[in-house]
Design an enzyme around this catalytic site. Structure first.
Site, PDB file in Angstrom:
ATOM      1  CB  CYS A  73      61.699  47.621  47.192  1.00 33.40           C
ATOM      2  SG  CYS A  73      61.090  48.336  45.646  1.00 33.40           S
TER       3      CYS A  73
ATOM      4  CG  HIS B 261      66.062  47.025  45.890  1.00 29.97           C
ATOM      5  ND1 HIS B 261      65.470  45.919  46.453  1.00 29.97           N
ATOM      6  CD2 HIS B 261      65.201  47.470  44.940  1.00 29.97           C
ATOM      7  CE1 HIS B 261      64.307  45.702  45.870  1.00 29.97           C
ATOM      8  NE2 HIS B 261      64.124  46.632  44.946  1.00 29.97           N
TER       9      HIS B 261
ATOM     10  CD  GLU C 167      68.209  44.901  48.621  1.00 31.98           C
ATOM     11  OE1 GLU C 167      68.028  45.882  49.365  1.00 31.98           O
ATOM     12  OE2 GLU C 167      67.314  44.440  47.881  1.00 31.98           O
TER      13      GLU C 167
HETATM   14  N1  GLN Z   1      56.291  45.511  43.346  1.00 32.31           N
HETATM   15  C1  GLN Z   1      56.727  46.775  43.837  1.00 32.31           C
HETATM   16  C2  GLN Z   1      56.878  47.810  42.740  1.00 32.31           C
HETATM   17  O1  GLN Z   1      57.008  47.463  41.596  1.00 32.31           O
HETATM   18  C3  GLN Z   1      58.008  46.628  44.626  1.00 32.31           C
HETATM   19  C4  GLN Z   1      59.164  46.239  43.758  1.00 32.31           C
HETATM   20  C5  GLN Z   1      60.322  45.675  44.549  1.00 32.31           C
HETATM   21  O2  GLN Z   1      60.190  45.290  45.697  1.00 32.31           O
HETATM   22  N2  GLN Z   1      61.458  45.593  43.903  1.00 32.31           N
HETATM   23  O3  GLN Z   1      56.872  48.967  43.001  1.00 32.31           O
END
Ligand code: GLN
Length: 574
Positions: free
Chosen positions: A412, A547, A549
């Site tokens: 992410c 994600h 994970e």
């Molecule tokens: N801050 C970033 C976004 O909102 C990544 C979010 C994250 O890593 N879950 O897009």
């Protein structure tokens, strides 16, 4: 003429009631898991483990977590204080225990598997405001309890389960979780034979005495009695196994049969817990309580997985670089729980044990020379995150991993920052940035998604990110496509998200022209879901907007984590 008495005598009434109750076809079983003595001793893992065992015996099991806080979901809570936010397919942001549930059951859970006091109260209050109670006085008991029971019933229908294991967050005696206990008590009243109460307790062994003390457990069970609930089983967590004498002592003072006092000593890995429980006869006791029988041989796959973990010959060292590391070891492992577990599963499947080292990226900002320590690692992970703090340090680490051909995996934020690093240092756009940090940057290569912009302008923060499972398509011939292999049919994947920003559509073509490959995109081609560098340039440099994970399970490791771990093993062998 004597009047014909149509009213039933008391005797007849009782008979009717009896007939009704013997005709009661309700067969669903409920296990309520509550904590005694103190929190943090593994109530979630206990709940999940009982689920694993019963599922492996052929029952359709559903797990529910009830959190006592007033947050409507876990999405607004700081991960350094509360641990990771675990996102379900549906997009519901839940407690990290839900992650353990999914990992132990090897299946995805539904929104019906989770509730908070806030969620329940909000529903009842919204219903009251809409005149849903038709002028009645709305009260915690009966209306909140009724709503909790309605949710349990809905979950049974949605999950098509036969056994519900319901974990009540917090510890017995707290004000906050009392309403869940009251609902559970009512359910037992209705279905006395189908409900079981399990207390997860803790038995300290004070250093000065060197003896295991049972009194706190006795008191916790008595406290549960004061709610009108008798315990049926006690999971006795302790540093060491419980001896028979202690079991007898607890049994005598609590009224719980001695065989239902289960020893749960500290173990090396939480994945050993179902096996340990079985060694102490847990499922036999549960099935006996309900008068039901196992349908198949249990834990076959689970035991094989645990054996794989124990037989790992190779060792890997992976650096995890982020920012939630200020508050000490205890907290950071919770903030990234699913990442840690995902690495483990893929490592065990590859015959390796992995040591993760947590590096606070701010250290590289204050002493840039330190970055060369990354040479000592077989791979680098940058997990998800938010905000500005420590970000330049993360970007320095990504640059180092890219230039030194150390396998890199970005999750992410870790993907977004890898794109920024590439744009700055390879494409030469020195000010490349994300709108999350500098919305005025000329090269805003990561920008806010248009629909997210509107939500933030309206001050709508709760449950408003791009959340949950979305479909994406893999590009042929890429590292990502190869990694998914047969786990993707026709290049289609479904992964879970939690973000507001995206690779800016304005820059996609230029970035691709500059050598970075977007190897998965949303079905309409607008959102870049995976970014990678070709094998000819780097052995493994890949980031995902989602994600992975959150979908990694011990019995089915995530293909991207496995591809990364294998790249790390190759790098180590060099
Ligand atoms: N801050 C970033 C976004 O909102 C990544 C979010 C994250 O890593 N879950 O897009």
């Amino acid at each position: 003429m004597p009047q014909k008495n149509t009213k039933k005598t008391d005797k007849e009434k009782t008979a009717t009631t009896r007939t009704t109750s013997t005709k009661d076809t309700h067969t669903h079983k409920y296990i309520f898991v509550v904590g005694g003595v103190m929190s943090g001793v593994g109530k979630g893992v206990t709940t999940a483990s009982i689920g694993t065992i019963l599922q492996s015996k052929g029952f359709r099991v559903s797990l529910i977590k009830a959190d006592p806080y007033l947050n409507v979901d876990a999405g607004t809570m700081n991960p350094t204080e509360h641990g990771e936010v675990f996102v379900l397919d549906s997009g519901l942001e839940t407690d990290q225990d839900m992650g353990n549930y999914e990992r132990f059951l090897n299946k995805s859970l539904l929104p019906e598997n989770y509730m908070t006091n806030g969620m329940v109260f909000k529903y009842v209050i919204d219903k009251e405001r809409a005149l849903g109670y038709k002028g009645k006085c709305v009260e915690p008991v009966y209306h909140i309890t009724e709503e909790i029971l309605r949710r349990i019933k809905a979950s049974i229908e949605k999950t098509d389960s036969e056994i519900t294991i319901f974990e009540i967050g917090g510890t017995v005696g707290e004000y906050q979780n009392a309403i869940f206990l009251e609902a559970a008590r009512m359910l037992r009243l209705k279905h006395p034979k189908d409900v079981m109460f399990v207390v997860v307790s803790y038995l300290p062994v004070p250093g000065t005495l060197g003896e295991m003390k049972t009194k706190p457990t006795q008191n916790a069970v008595r406290q549960l009695n004061s709610y009108g609930i008798n315990a049926d089983m006690i999971i006795a967590r302790s540093h060491i196994p419980l001896d028979h004498k202690r079991k007898e002592k607890i049994a005598l003072s609590t009224g719980v049969p001695v065989d239902n006092v289960i020893s749960a000593p500290d173990i090396e890995s939480i994945y050993d817990v179902p096996i340990n429980f079985e060694n102490d006869g847990l499922s036999e006791r549960v099935l006996e309580h309900f008068g039901i029988q196992a349908r198949q041989k249990d834990l076959v796959q689970w035991r094989a997985m645990v054996a794989r973990r124990k037989n790992t010959k190779k060792e890997l060292k992976i650096a995890v670089i982020g920012k939630y590391f200020d508050t000490g070891d205890f907290v950071l492992s919770d903030a990234y729980l699913s990442v840690i577990e995902a690495v483990k599963f893929s490592s065990w499947a590859s015959g390796a044990k992995t040591k993760l080292t947590w590096i606070n990226s701010k250290e590289y900002e204050t002493s840039p020379k330190k970055i060369s320590e990354l040479k000592n690692f077989d791979g680098v992970i940058v997990p998800g995150g938010f905000g500005e703090s420590g970000i330049e340090g993360v970007i320095m680490a990504i640059k180092f991993a890219r230039e030194n051909k150390i396998p890199y995996f970005g999750l992410c934020y870790g993907m977004q920052l890898a794109v920024i690093e590439y744009c700055r240092n390879v494409l030469g756009w020195k000010d490349a940035n994300t709108a999350e940090i500098n919305p005025k940057a000329e090269h805003l290569v990561i920008d806010i998604m248009p629909e997210q912009k509107k939500l933030l302008e309206a001050g709508k923060y709760g449950a408003s990110m791009r959340l949950g499972a979305y479909t994406a398509f893999l590009k042929k011939g890429t590292i990502a496509e190869k990694a998914y292999g047969t786990e993707s049919v026709g290049g289609k994947i479904s992964e879970r998200h939690r973000h507001r920003y995206e690779v800016s559509p304005e820059y996609i073509a230029e970035i691709e022209h500059g050598g970075m490959v977007f190897s998965a995109t949303s079905p309409d081609g607008r959102l870049m879901e995976i970014a990678e560098l070709p094998k000819s340039v780097h052995p493994f440099f890949l980031g995902s907007q989602f994600h992975p994970e959150l979908k990694a399970r011990p019995l089915s490791p995530h293909p991207l984590f496995t591809a990364f771990v294998q790249a790390c093993l190759k790098n180590k062998a060099k």
